[in-house]
Scaffold this active site. Structure first.
Site, PDB file in Angstrom:
ATOM      1  N   LYS A  28      30.498 100.172  52.988  1.00 43.05           N
ATOM      2  CA  LYS A  28      31.171  98.980  52.471  1.00 43.05           C
ATOM      3  C   LYS A  28      31.191  99.076  50.948  1.00 43.05           C
ATOM      4  CE  LYS A  28      30.011  95.695  56.155  1.00 43.05           C
ATOM      5  NZ  LYS A  28      29.391  94.372  56.454  1.00 43.05           N
ATOM      6  N   GLY A  86      38.877 100.035  57.428  1.00 50.57           N
ATOM      7  CA  GLY A  86      39.121  98.605  57.469  1.00 50.57           C
ATOM      8  C   GLY A  86      39.000  98.002  56.082  1.00 50.57           C
ATOM      9  N   VAL A  87      39.296  96.719  56.027  1.00 47.21           N
ATOM     10  CA  VAL A  87      39.194  95.975  54.775  1.00 47.21           C
ATOM     11  C   VAL A  87      38.291  94.790  55.012  1.00 47.21           C
ATOM     12  CG1 VAL A  87      40.426  94.702  52.991  1.00 47.21           C
ATOM     13  CG2 VAL A  87      41.489  96.709  54.050  1.00 47.21           C
ATOM     14  N   GLY A  88      37.217  94.682  54.227  1.00 43.79           N
ATOM     15  CA  GLY A  88      36.283  93.580  54.356  1.00 43.79           C
ATOM     16  C   GLY A  88      36.542  92.495  53.336  1.00 43.79           C
ATOM     17  N   GLU A  89      35.627  91.533  53.301  1.00 47.46           N
ATOM     18  CA  GLU A  89      35.783  90.392  52.399  1.00 47.46           C
ATOM     19  C   GLU A  89      35.716  90.812  50.949  1.00 47.46           C
ATOM     20  OE1 GLU A  89      33.200  86.490  51.107  1.00 47.46           O
ATOM     21  OE2 GLU A  89      32.658  87.626  52.891  1.00 47.46           O
ATOM     22  N   ASP A 138      26.750  83.352  62.811  1.00 46.05           N
ATOM     23  CA  ASP A 138      28.102  83.861  63.096  1.00 46.05           C
ATOM     24  C   ASP A 138      28.063  84.884  64.226  1.00 46.05           C
ATOM     25  OD1 ASP A 138      30.835  84.103  62.862  1.00 46.05           O
ATOM     26  OD2 ASP A 138      30.765  85.523  61.200  1.00 46.05           O
ATOM     27  N   GLU A 164      36.901  97.554  50.603  1.00 43.54           N
ATOM     28  CA  GLU A 164      37.232  98.410  51.734  1.00 43.54           C
ATOM     29  C   GLU A 164      35.981  98.814  52.512  1.00 43.54           C
ATOM     30  OE1 GLU A 164      41.207 100.692  50.079  1.00 43.54           O
ATOM     31  OE2 GLU A 164      39.242 101.600  49.734  1.00 43.54           O
ATOM     32  N   VAL A 165      36.205  99.068  53.814  1.00 41.98           N
ATOM     33  CA  VAL A 165      35.158  99.622  54.668  1.00 41.98           C
ATOM     34  C   VAL A 165      35.593 101.036  55.044  1.00 41.98           C
ATOM     35  CG1 VAL A 165      33.824  99.371  56.775  1.00 41.98           C
ATOM     36  CG2 VAL A 165      34.609  97.333  55.548  1.00 41.98           C
TER      37      VAL A 165
END
EC number: 2.7.10.1
Length: 986
Positions: free
Chosen positions: A652, A627-630, A745, A633-634
């Protein structure tokens, strides 16, 4: 029958020449008893009269072999009675015999002057006798068989043309019973020559059929009889079904029944059974051919019934002989352990070599070891394994109920069908772990030491499994009739407590729980004690009446004040405990670990060093991007710290070109996570800050985010399983709340799910920027607020508290029960805010129990003080789990609601659809148009009254499709009510 046969000519009495063929080959089914042509020398049959009747004459065949014949031709004289008798013919067991006569006959019309005396027939007789030496013919003893006539007779012309016309006639005689018989020929005035006489009987010859041998069998006494014969199996064979055949009168075998099969080690060949060749085998008595030995086996001798396994290979008792020999599997690979307090999760990969078998399973051996990892002994029956300890078909297992701070060695054995024949340590892999400190077990008993009018002294034993050093005990008590709605808490470091300030003659319920460094254990079960009525010596015996009066008056005033305070408290909230609760919260924080905001550190790196462990980058192996985080990449990968087992981790990474602020914000999440240690909070393994890229390493959660996981498994879980998921999330949030941490959140997308379906709260970066979050709006502290999950006071006033997290938890409950549906569907953020302000709340998802939806509504109370605490939420969910019947009632009871549910935005606007087809297309359910039409739902007015039973009846069985259709129907029904002015929010 006539024909021209070339051979040696014989000129007889009539000047006629015969050509006679030599010896014949007869069918195997015919056994000859007499053949005049095969007799050497004279036949010597008896004739009567001796002179002037039958006369023996020799002829030569084509091989110049003499053949003896008899002839007679007394056609000139009338009343002829010339007899010719054969020698005695043995019957040889035959019950019916056949007589074949070959002869010639002169046409009487070709002889002049014999019209009254010439005949063209003769008679055939037989006589049964046990005496083979009878010398005379006694005509009366003979039985006539038949009158024999010629098919063709010869004339003078035939003689001139050298043509012989030979007749053949066959007659059967029987049934016969004596040892033998005589044949006799009677001439009554014909011109005849007997060329040959043959007597035979018929048999069914020896034969082999279906591996059964049937012997020579003489036919029956009747021309239509069948003789049943049982066969015998040929060598090296055995009966499958009794072999039988029937011998027919014509000597043919008929109707084969049953058969034999070659024995094990033999196969059929040319009607027999021959041994299997070297390298071949046959295990059973079947009609199959021998088979080549399967892989890893051999046969060194002929006739093998099985093959011997090669060295190092084996065959299980249940394996068929046709199966290749196999061997035990190699050890499992990549054994990974994950310690969670006093539980261990083990995962591994299948063995590299299964041994050639499909039946690989796994056994688990648990050993508890000393501090020096020696003196290990079995764990015993107190340890529990899920799904089981032995015969595992999966490559993962959970072990629970271990002791805290204890070394354990776990061996995982690969097992298959031949492991018992060659057990070896090379079939196992082991891992040694040390359990963490865990919360203590439950206190099992509370005993009253002293009970007075206003106090109770209690004592209790230590929990059976303290799992560490007990730091303190917490006593919770309340009046029985208050039913835990208002309670008090007292803490103590000893196993006793004095509870004071109680009301006299009142039943109180007490619970006790213990705390270690790992946290609190579960509260004990309820123990009930009643204060007594004996007055305490508060006023001395010599007290004056005035003092007594003042005391009584003061007591009355105090009671009135307490009652007033209680009423006010009840009005404020069914969950709140008013001022007492605030006092209690202050009291609870004493001695409990509290969250430290890393942003309060002057040097943010100090917070990272204090709360997160630095990991050498060489210990990390990144495998793939998930995945792609803020911030970057994750990835997923593996972590191998020296001295520990390799484990799967999530990684992360901080993207290149970051600013100091981005680095600080990125690592702040690690500083936050590093302070938490709870089974329902994502676990931080460590950070990499001394090289690039900067990384945060956490435990790997195989099933990803909860919302996507639920959507992928729509409808697959029971209500109890869903409540269990909610309970885990609630437990994690209670832990955070107890540490005074506000998540901000909380949403299903920020809950991660591992392979054991354990849900863990993650994503502790709300205090950082969230500008890439599509659910966000309204910037706060450089970030944005996820409107659909956020409490109204947090949206309006930026006031985030544990109570606002409770609101978000209610939204998560709705997400879980709807299997990941988007809260408020496709409504805009502004519409969501407006609807909440007007008192609207989300409706219950399909099949959601009323008790759960009521808890959601409680979490969505406008006044934050009216919302339950996370501890109360967990307690309520525990009660629902213990009482599953309370979860069976579903649906919405509008009479008990103070808020009107929201419209379903998935429903098209009432004014925008004109037909049932338009509506189905709008909600993407047009596949069911024929179902609705066939059931008579042809107008929208009819559709708005449909229910779940109706959908099932018309053939719509998918729960998710039923849910979508019914939600849209509910929305359209509500729009109709609004149009008609009947829907007013409360």
């Amino acid at each position: 029958m006539a024909g021209i046969v070339h051979g040696i000519l014989f000129c007889g009495l009539f000047g006629l020449c015969w050509a006679v063929t030599g010896s014949r080959i007869y069918p195997a089914s015919e056994v000859t008893l007499l053949d005049s042509r095969s007799v050497q020398g004279e036949l010597g049959w008896i004739a009567s009269p001796l002179e002037g009747g039958w006369e023996e004459v020799s002829i030569m065949d084509e091989k110049n072999t003499p053949i003896r014949t008899y002839q007679v031709c007394n056609v000139m004289e009338s009343s002829q009675n010339n007899w010719l008798r054969t020698d005695w013919i043995p019957r040889s067991g035959a019950q019916r015999v056949y007589v074949e006569i070959k002869f010639t006959l002169r046409d009487c019309n070709s002889l002049p002057g014999v019209m009254g005396t010439c005949k063209e027939t003769f008679n055939l007789y037989y006589y049964e006798s046990n005496n083979d030496k009878e010398r005379f013919i006694r005509e009366t003893q003979y039985v006539k068989i038949d009158t024999i006539a010629a098919d063709e007779s010869f004339t003078q012309v035939d003689i001139g043309d050298r043509i012989m016309k030979l007749n053949t006639e066959v007659r059967d005689v029987g049934p016969l019973s004596k040892k033998g018989f005589y044949l006799a020929f009677q001439d009554v005035g014909a011109c005849i020559a007997l060329v040959s006489v043959r007597v035979f009987y018929k048999k069914c010859p020896l034969t082999v059929r279906n591996l059964a041998q049937f012997p020579d069998t003489i036919t029956g006494s009747d021309t239509s009889s069948l003789v049943e014969v049982r066969g015998s199996c040929v060598d090296n064979s055995e009966e499958k079904d009794v072999p039988k055949m029937y011998c027919g009168a014509d000597g043919e075998w008929l109707v084969p029944i049953g058969n034999c099969l070659c024995n094990a080690g033999f196969e059929e060949h040319n009607g027999g059974c021959q041994a299997c060749k070297v390298g071949y085998y046959k295990a059973l008595s079947t009609d199959a051919a021998c088979s080549k030995c399967p892989p890893h086996s051999y046969a060194l001798r002929e006739g093998s019934t099985s093959c011997t396994c090669d060295r190092g290979y084996f065959r299980a008792d249940t394996d068929p002989a046709s199966m290749p020999c196999t061997r035990p599997p190699s050890a499992p690979q990549n054994l990974i352990s994950n310690v969670n307090e006093t539980s261990v999760n083990l995962e591994w990969s299948p063995p590299q070599n299964s041994g050639g078998r499909p039946d690989v399973s796994y056994n688990l051996v648990c050993k508890r070891c000393g501090s020096d990892l020696t003196r290990c002994r079995p764990c015993g029956s107190g340890v529990h394994y899920s799904p089981q300890q032995n015969g595992l078909k999966t490559t993962k297992v959970s072990i629970t109920d271990l002791q805290a701070h204890t070394n354990y060695t776990f061996e995982v054995w690969s097992i298959n069908g031949v492991s018992k024949q060659n057990p070896g340590q090379d079939q196992a892999v082991s891992v040694t772990v040390t359990t963490n400190q865990a919360a203590p077990s439950t206190v099992t008993q509370i005993q009253p030491k002293d009970i007075t009018r206003h106090s109770v002294s209690l004592t209790w034993p230590e929990p059976e499994r303290p799992n560490g050093v007990i730091l303190e005990y917490e006593v919770k008590y309340y009046e029985k009739d208050q039913n835990e709605r208002t309670y008090r808490i007292v803490k103590t470091t000893s196993r006793s407590a004095d509870i004071k300030g109680l009301n006299p003659l009142t039943a109180y319920v007490f619970h006790v729980r213990a705390r270690t460094a790992a946290g609190y254990g579960e509260f004990s079960g309820p123990f009930e004690f009643t204060t007594n009525t004996v007055p305490s010596p508060m006023i001395g015996e010599g007290a004056s009446p005035t003092v007594l009066l003042v005391s009584v008056a003061g007591s009355i005033v105090l009671v009135v004040i307490l009652i007033a305070a209680f009423v006010i408290s009840r009005r404020r909230s069914k969950y709140s405990k008013a001022k007492q609760e605030a006092d209690e919260e202050k009291h609870l924080n004493q001695g409990v670990k509290t969250y430290v905001d890393p942003f309060t550190y002057e040097d943010p790196n100090q917070a990272v060093r204090e709360f997160a462990k630095e990991i050498d980058a060489s210990c990390i192996k990144i495998e793939k991007v998930i995945g792609v985080g803020e911030f970057g990449e994750v990835c997923s990968g593996r972590l191998k710290v020296p001295g520990k087992r390799e484990i799967y981790v999530a990684i992360k990474t901080l993207k290149a070109g970051y600013t100091d602020k981005q680095r600080r914000d990125f690592l702040s999440e690690a500083s936050i996570m590093g302070q938490f240690d709870h089974p329902n909070i994502i676990h931080l393994e460590g950070v990499v800050t001394k090289c690039k890229p900067v990384m945060i390493i956490t435990e790997y959660m195989e099933n990803g985010s909860l919302d996507a996981f639920l959507r992928k498994n729509d409808g697959r879980f029971t209500v109890i399983q869903l409540v269990g998921i909610l309970r885990g999330i609630g437990s994690g949030m209670k832990y955070l709340s107890d540490m005074s941490y506000v998540h901000r959140d909380l949403a299903a997308r920020n809950i991660l799910v591992n392979s054991n379906l354990v849900c863990k709260v993650s994503d502790f970066g709300m205090s950082r920027v969230l500008e890439d979050d599509p659910e966000a709006a309204y910037t706060t502290r450089g970030g944005k607020i996820p409107i659909r999950w956020t409490a109204p006071e947090a949206i309006a006033y930026r006031k985030f508290t544990s109570a606002s997290d409770v609101w978000s938890y209610g939204i998560v409950m709705w997400e879980v029960m709807s299997y990941g549906e988007r809260p408020y569907w496709d409504m805009s953020n502004q519409d969501v805010i407006k609807a909440i302000e007007e008192g609207y709340r989300l409706p219950p998802p399909m099949d959601c129990p009323i008790a759960l939806h009521q808890l959601m509504l409680d979490c969505w109370q406008k006044e934050r003080s009216d919302r339950p605490k996370f501890g109360q939420i967990v307690s309520m969910l525990d009660k629902l789990i213990r009482n599953p019947n309370s979860l069976k009632r579903t649906g919405l009871d509008n009479s008990s609601r103070t808020n009107t549910t929201l419209l379903d935005p998935s429903s098209p606007e009432w004014s925008q659809v004109a037909s049932v087809l338009d509506w189905l297309q709008a909600i993407k359910m047009e596949r069911y148009k024929d179902n609705f039409t066939a059931a008579g739902y042809t107008s929208l007015e009819a559709v708005v009254h449909v229910n779940q039973d109706d959908l099932t009846r018309i053939g719509i069985s998918s729960p998710s499709h039923q849910n979508k259709i019914l939600s849209s129907v509910q929305g359209m029904r509500t729009q109709m009510q609004q149009i008609q002015g009947r829907m007013v929010p409360v």
